[in-house]
Design a protein around this motif. Structure first.
Motif, PDB file in Angstrom:
ATOM      1  N   PRO A 112       0.831  -1.214   0.000  1.00 52.30           N
ATOM      2  CA  PRO A 112       0.000   0.000   0.000  1.00 52.30           C
ATOM      3  C   PRO A 112       0.863   1.259   0.000  1.00 52.30           C
ATOM      4  O   PRO A 112       1.745   1.411   0.857  1.00 52.30           O
ATOM      5  CB  PRO A 112      -0.793  -0.124   1.313  1.00 52.30           C
ATOM      6  N   PRO A 113       0.667   2.153  -0.966  1.00 49.92           N
ATOM      7  CA  PRO A 113       1.504   3.358  -1.011  1.00 49.92           C
ATOM      8  C   PRO A 113       1.456   4.172   0.281  1.00 49.92           C
ATOM      9  O   PRO A 113       2.492   4.639   0.748  1.00 49.92           O
ATOM     10  CB  PRO A 113       0.912   4.139  -2.196  1.00 49.92           C
ATOM     11  N   ALA A 114       0.264   4.346   0.839  1.00 55.54           N
ATOM     12  CA  ALA A 114       0.135   4.998   2.149  1.00 55.54           C
ATOM     13  C   ALA A 114       0.115   3.892   3.197  1.00 55.54           C
ATOM     14  O   ALA A 114      -0.938   3.408   3.600  1.00 55.54           O
ATOM     15  CB  ALA A 114      -1.135   5.837   2.201  1.00 55.54           C
ATOM     16  N   HIS A 115       1.301   3.476   3.622  1.00 46.45           N
ATOM     17  CA  HIS A 115       1.431   2.265   4.442  1.00 46.45           C
ATOM     18  C   HIS A 115       0.857   2.428   5.841  1.00 46.45           C
ATOM     19  O   HIS A 115       0.425   1.453   6.464  1.00 46.45           O
ATOM     20  CB  HIS A 115       2.900   1.867   4.537  1.00 46.45           C
ATOM     21  N   SER A 116       0.829   3.660   6.355  1.00 46.25           N
ATOM     22  CA  SER A 116       0.332   3.926   7.697  1.00 46.25           C
ATOM     23  C   SER A 116      -0.184   5.356   7.740  1.00 46.25           C
ATOM     24  O   SER A 116       0.291   6.223   6.988  1.00 46.25           O
ATOM     25  CB  SER A 116       1.433   3.771   8.759  1.00 46.25           C
ATOM     26  N   THR A 117      -1.137   5.605   8.632  1.00 46.42           N
ATOM     27  CA  THR A 117      -1.595   6.968   8.849  1.00 46.42           C
ATOM     28  C   THR A 117      -1.979   7.125  10.304  1.00 46.42           C
ATOM     29  O   THR A 117      -2.314   6.152  10.987  1.00 46.42           O
ATOM     30  CB  THR A 117      -2.784   7.309   7.923  1.00 46.42           C
ATOM     31  N   GLU A 118      -1.930   8.345  10.771  1.00 50.58           N
ATOM     32  CA  GLU A 118      -2.034   8.597  12.202  1.00 50.58           C
ATOM     33  C   GLU A 118      -3.171   9.571  12.484  1.00 50.58           C
ATOM     34  O   GLU A 118      -3.490  10.455  11.686  1.00 50.58           O
ATOM     35  CB  GLU A 118      -0.707   9.185  12.700  1.00 50.58           C
ATOM     36  N   ARG A 119      -3.790   9.407  13.629  1.00 59.37           N
ATOM     37  CA  ARG A 119      -4.772  10.345  14.179  1.00 59.37           C
ATOM     38  C   ARG A 119      -4.396  10.618  15.633  1.00 59.37           C
ATOM     39  O   ARG A 119      -3.526   9.968  16.202  1.00 59.37           O
ATOM     40  CB  ARG A 119      -6.189   9.777  14.104  1.00 59.37           C
ATOM     41  N   ARG A 120      -5.092  11.563  16.253  1.00 60.35           N
ATOM     42  CA  ARG A 120      -4.894  11.827  17.678  1.00 60.35           C
ATOM     43  C   ARG A 120      -6.262  11.884  18.348  1.00 60.35           C
ATOM     44  O   ARG A 120      -7.171  12.577  17.872  1.00 60.35           O
ATOM     45  CB  ARG A 120      -4.150  13.150  17.895  1.00 60.35           C
ATOM     46  N   ALA A 121      -6.411  11.137  19.441  1.00 57.70           N
ATOM     47  CA  ALA A 121      -7.686  11.129  20.166  1.00 57.70           C
ATOM     48  C   ALA A 121      -7.929  12.497  20.778  1.00 57.70           C
ATOM     49  O   ALA A 121      -7.087  13.020  21.517  1.00 57.70           O
ATOM     50  CB  ALA A 121      -7.668  10.056  21.247  1.00 57.70           C
ATOM     51  N   THR A 122      -9.077  13.089  20.469  1.00 56.07           N
ATOM     52  CA  THR A 122      -9.434  14.392  21.016  1.00 56.07           C
ATOM     53  C   THR A 122     -10.353  14.274  22.218  1.00 56.07           C
ATOM     54  O   THR A 122     -10.746  15.285  22.803  1.00 56.07           O
ATOM     55  CB  THR A 122     -10.106  15.253  19.937  1.00 56.07           C
ATOM     56  N   ALA A 123     -10.696  13.041  22.580  1.00 54.47           N
ATOM     57  CA  ALA A 123     -11.515  12.768  23.770  1.00 54.47           C
ATOM     58  C   ALA A 123     -11.215  11.348  24.214  1.00 54.47           C
ATOM     59  O   ALA A 123     -10.741  10.525  23.423  1.00 54.47           O
ATOM     60  CB  ALA A 123     -13.004  12.926  23.457  1.00 54.47           C
ATOM     61  N   ASP A 124     -11.457  11.053  25.486  1.00 61.20           N
ATOM     62  CA  ASP A 124     -11.341   9.677  25.937  1.00 61.20           C
ATOM     63  C   ASP A 124     -12.316   8.808  25.158  1.00 61.20           C
ATOM     64  O   ASP A 124     -13.478   9.187  24.945  1.00 61.20           O
ATOM     65  CB  ASP A 124     -11.666   9.567  27.430  1.00 61.20           C
ATOM     66  N   THR A 125     -11.857   7.652  24.723  1.00 56.41           N
ATOM     67  CA  THR A 125     -12.716   6.751  23.965  1.00 56.41           C
ATOM     68  C   THR A 125     -12.285   5.322  24.257  1.00 56.41           C
ATOM     69  O   THR A 125     -11.433   5.091  25.121  1.00 56.41           O
ATOM     70  CB  THR A 125     -12.664   7.071  22.460  1.00 56.41           C
ATOM     71  N   GLU A 126     -12.845   4.366  23.537  1.00 56.87           N
ATOM     72  CA  GLU A 126     -12.540   2.961  23.777  1.00 56.87           C
ATOM     73  C   GLU A 126     -12.570   2.189  22.475  1.00 56.87           C
ATOM     74  O   GLU A 126     -13.413   2.425  21.607  1.00 56.87           O
ATOM     75  CB  GLU A 126     -13.572   2.376  24.753  1.00 56.87           C
ATOM     76  N   ILE A 127     -11.618   1.306  22.321  1.00 55.93           N
ATOM     77  CA  ILE A 127     -11.571   0.414  21.170  1.00 55.93           C
ATOM     78  C   ILE A 127     -11.256  -0.986  21.670  1.00 55.93           C
ATOM     79  O   ILE A 127     -10.258  -1.186  22.372  1.00 55.93           O
ATOM     80  CB  ILE A 127     -10.519   0.862  20.139  1.00 55.93           C
ATOM     81  N   ALA A 128     -12.115  -1.928  21.348  1.00 58.27           N
ATOM     82  CA  ALA A 128     -11.924  -3.337  21.701  1.00 58.27           C
ATOM     83  C   ALA A 128     -11.727  -3.534  23.196  1.00 58.27           C
ATOM     84  O   ALA A 128     -10.961  -4.394  23.630  1.00 58.27           O
ATOM     85  CB  ALA A 128     -10.749  -3.928  20.928  1.00 58.27           C
ATOM     86  N   GLY A 129     -12.410  -2.731  24.000  1.00 62.01           N
ATOM     87  CA  GLY A 129     -12.300  -2.865  25.444  1.00 62.01           C
ATOM     88  C   GLY A 129     -11.134  -2.123  26.055  1.00 62.01           C
ATOM     89  O   GLY A 129     -10.975  -2.125  27.281  1.00 62.01           O
ATOM     90  N   TYR A 130     -10.311  -1.493  25.244  1.00 54.67           N
ATOM     91  CA  TYR A 130      -9.164  -0.744  25.739  1.00 54.67           C
ATOM     92  C   TYR A 130      -9.476   0.745  25.758  1.00 54.67           C
ATOM     93  O   TYR A 130      -9.998   1.305  24.783  1.00 54.67           O
ATOM     94  CB  TYR A 130      -7.937  -0.978  24.864  1.00 54.67           C
ATOM     95  N   ARG A 131      -9.100   1.375  26.839  1.00 54.29           N
ATOM     96  CA  ARG A 131      -9.337   2.811  26.951  1.00 54.29           C
ATOM     97  C   ARG A 131      -8.242   3.574  26.216  1.00 54.29           C
ATOM     98  O   ARG A 131      -7.041   3.313  26.414  1.00 54.29           O
ATOM     99  CB  ARG A 131      -9.360   3.230  28.421  1.00 54.29           C
ATOM    100  N   ILE A 132      -8.643   4.484  25.374  1.00 53.01           N
ATOM    101  CA  ILE A 132      -7.733   5.368  24.659  1.00 53.01           C
ATOM    102  C   ILE A 132      -7.888   6.759  25.255  1.00 53.01           C
ATOM    103  O   ILE A 132      -8.966   7.362  25.153  1.00 53.01           O
ATOM    104  CB  ILE A 132      -8.029   5.402  23.143  1.00 53.01           C
ATOM    105  N   ARG A 133      -6.854   7.242  25.892  1.00 52.54           N
ATOM    106  CA  ARG A 133      -6.958   8.534  26.567  1.00 52.54           C
ATOM    107  C   ARG A 133      -6.845   9.700  25.585  1.00 52.54           C
ATOM    108  O   ARG A 133      -6.177   9.603  24.556  1.00 52.54           O
ATOM    109  CB  ARG A 133      -5.861   8.663  27.626  1.00 52.54           C
TER     110      ARG A 133
END
Length: 438
Positions: A313-334
């Motif tokens: 894939p030409p764009a092999h990775s891309t990044e975001r930043r959490a702007t609020a506490d959230t959760e993915i797959a049971g894990y808390r993302i601060r």
């Protein structure tokens, strides 16, 4: 995988321990793609990579999300996952605030203004231009000659996007752009991965190189803009001048046009050149598949391209930043946590891609393609920030593949490719292939 109520207690996200003082930074700098894959294989669909020291105050966490449902959550919830990350900040410093790097209301206005320029109907109008450039590139080959596929595809893709933007004036600046683009990409990535990033005004050797490359790129665009009068030309630059926000009637400013041109030139040609290079290399390693593609219909040509972009894939990775506490797959993302999604890893998820390292264009034909969840495959991103140039890139690439494979049989001369994952995925050395007339 859900993204609903937060767990009552934070859950520790698994990941490699890394260096006591530098965390995973040395491993990510040494072998980004291998480190991401190893994290997935060892720790699963959500992995944390320490950036800096293990002690909380002296470092931070990068959370990588590899499961398609987690990817969907990250890419389709801009109110929770914003774009102001180290990587996008570095690109903004290099390229300005074009569609790739802008955010918020500015991005929304730019997207509304530019979207009409990239509809399938508008893009189809460039078919003759793409065909002429494909014939030009193919005509340069000599029977039995050895070529560097990446150099060849880079010239093709740059000429296509350059001519679409401002006609034959691309001839004057193409050599300089082909030289500067990898420098700009390398410097942007290196700056984004610095634990401590000094302001660009601080005259360190690295900052001076960064600013010089950015200035050189802008100087190229400014020279073309300065000698262009809109007149009655029907190229993309003229359409940028004429474009209006459908909600407000506001045109793009001169600075915005300048930034859009630079983004289109760099991002547009780099990604397409990479997709074509890697697809042709794969076809050159699998002659039986190449023969099917060369004599098959457009669906099979497109499937080969899609499979090439799955593996590379030409764009092999891309990044975001959490702007609020959230959760993915049971894990808390601060709030404030950088969150990475990686087509390189997710495109190899064995739950959705059996024998994931095998080159198999049939994956993208018929029911096999339709039955996969949406975010098992996302070479053009996703959500509202999906790539505006997707139709253009796919048409440009399929035109070249049809033209080249009709005339030549491609034999790849390298069993393995060394890769350099800069802002886009690039080969680390020439991609050698021999061309034999059919």
């Amino acid at each position: 995988m859900t993204a609903t109520a937060l767990p009552s207690q934070p859950t520790v996200i698994p990941g490699p321990p890394g260096h006591p003082l530098l965390g995973s930074v040395p491993a990510l700098q040494r072998d980004l793609l291998g480190t991401l894959m190893e994290g997935f294989h060892r720790h699963g669909d959500v992995v944390t990579y320490r950036i800096g020291a293990r002690w909380q105050r002296l470092g931070s966490d990068l959370v990588a999300v590899y499961h398609p449902e987690g990817v969907r959550h990250v890419l389709t919830n801009p109110q929770v996952f914003g774009r102001r990350t180290a990587g996008f900040d570095a690109l903004t410093e290099m390229l300005g605030e074009g569609l790739l790097t802008s955010d918020g209301d500015l991005w929304k206005r730019q997207r509304r203004t530019l979207q009409p320029l990239f509809t399938p109907r508008r893009v189809a109008g460039y078919t003759d231009l793409m065909t002429a450039e494909a014939e030009r590139v193919v005509g340069e080959g000599q029977p039995g000659s050895v070529v560097d596929l990446h150099e060849l595809m880079g010239r093709y893709a740059l000429r296509v996007v350059g001519r679409a933007l401002f006609g034959d004036e691309i001839d004057d600046v193409a050599p300089a752009l082909l030289r500067l683009v990898p420098f700009g990409s390398d410097l942007s990535l290196a700056r984004s991965m610095q634990i401590v990033r000094l302001p660009l005004g601080v005259p360190t050797p690295r900052n001076r190189r960064f600013r010089q490359v950015s200035a050189d790129l802008y100087a190229i665009v400014d020279r073309i803009l300065a000698r262009r009068s809109d007149g009655d030309r029907d190229d993309m630059l003229s359409r940028l001048h004429a474009a209006r926000d459908p909600e407000t009637g506001q045109p793009l400013s001169r600075a915005e046009i300048r930034d859009q041109v630079l983004v289109f030139l760099l991002a547009g040609h780099e990604t397409t050149a990479g997709a074509l290079t890697f697809t042709l290399h794969l076809l050159g390693r699998h002659p039986e598949i190449q023969e099917r593609v060369a004599t098959g219909d457009s669906d099979l040509v497109r499937a080969a391209l899609m499979e090439g972009m799955r593996l590379y894939p030409p764009a092999h990775s891309t990044e975001r930043r959490a702007t609020a506490d959230t959760e993915i797959a049971g894990y808390r993302i601060r709030r404030g946590t950088p969150v990475l999604v990686s087509p390189w890893v997710t495109h190899r998820h064995p739950e959705y891609w059996p024998d994931p390292e095998r080159f198999d264009p049939d994956r993208f034909l018929g029911d096999r393609d339709r039955d996969r969840p949406r975010y098992t495959y996302f070479p053009f991103g996703g959500g509202q920030r999906s790539c505006i140039g997707e139709h253009f890139a796919l048409l440009e690439a399929t035109v070249l593949l049809r033209t080249l494979l009709t005339r030549y049989r491609v034999e790849a001369l390298d069993a393995q490719l060394r890769l350099t994952p800069l802002i886009t995925l690039r080969p680390a050395a020439p991609v050698r292939a021999a061309l034999y007339p059919r």
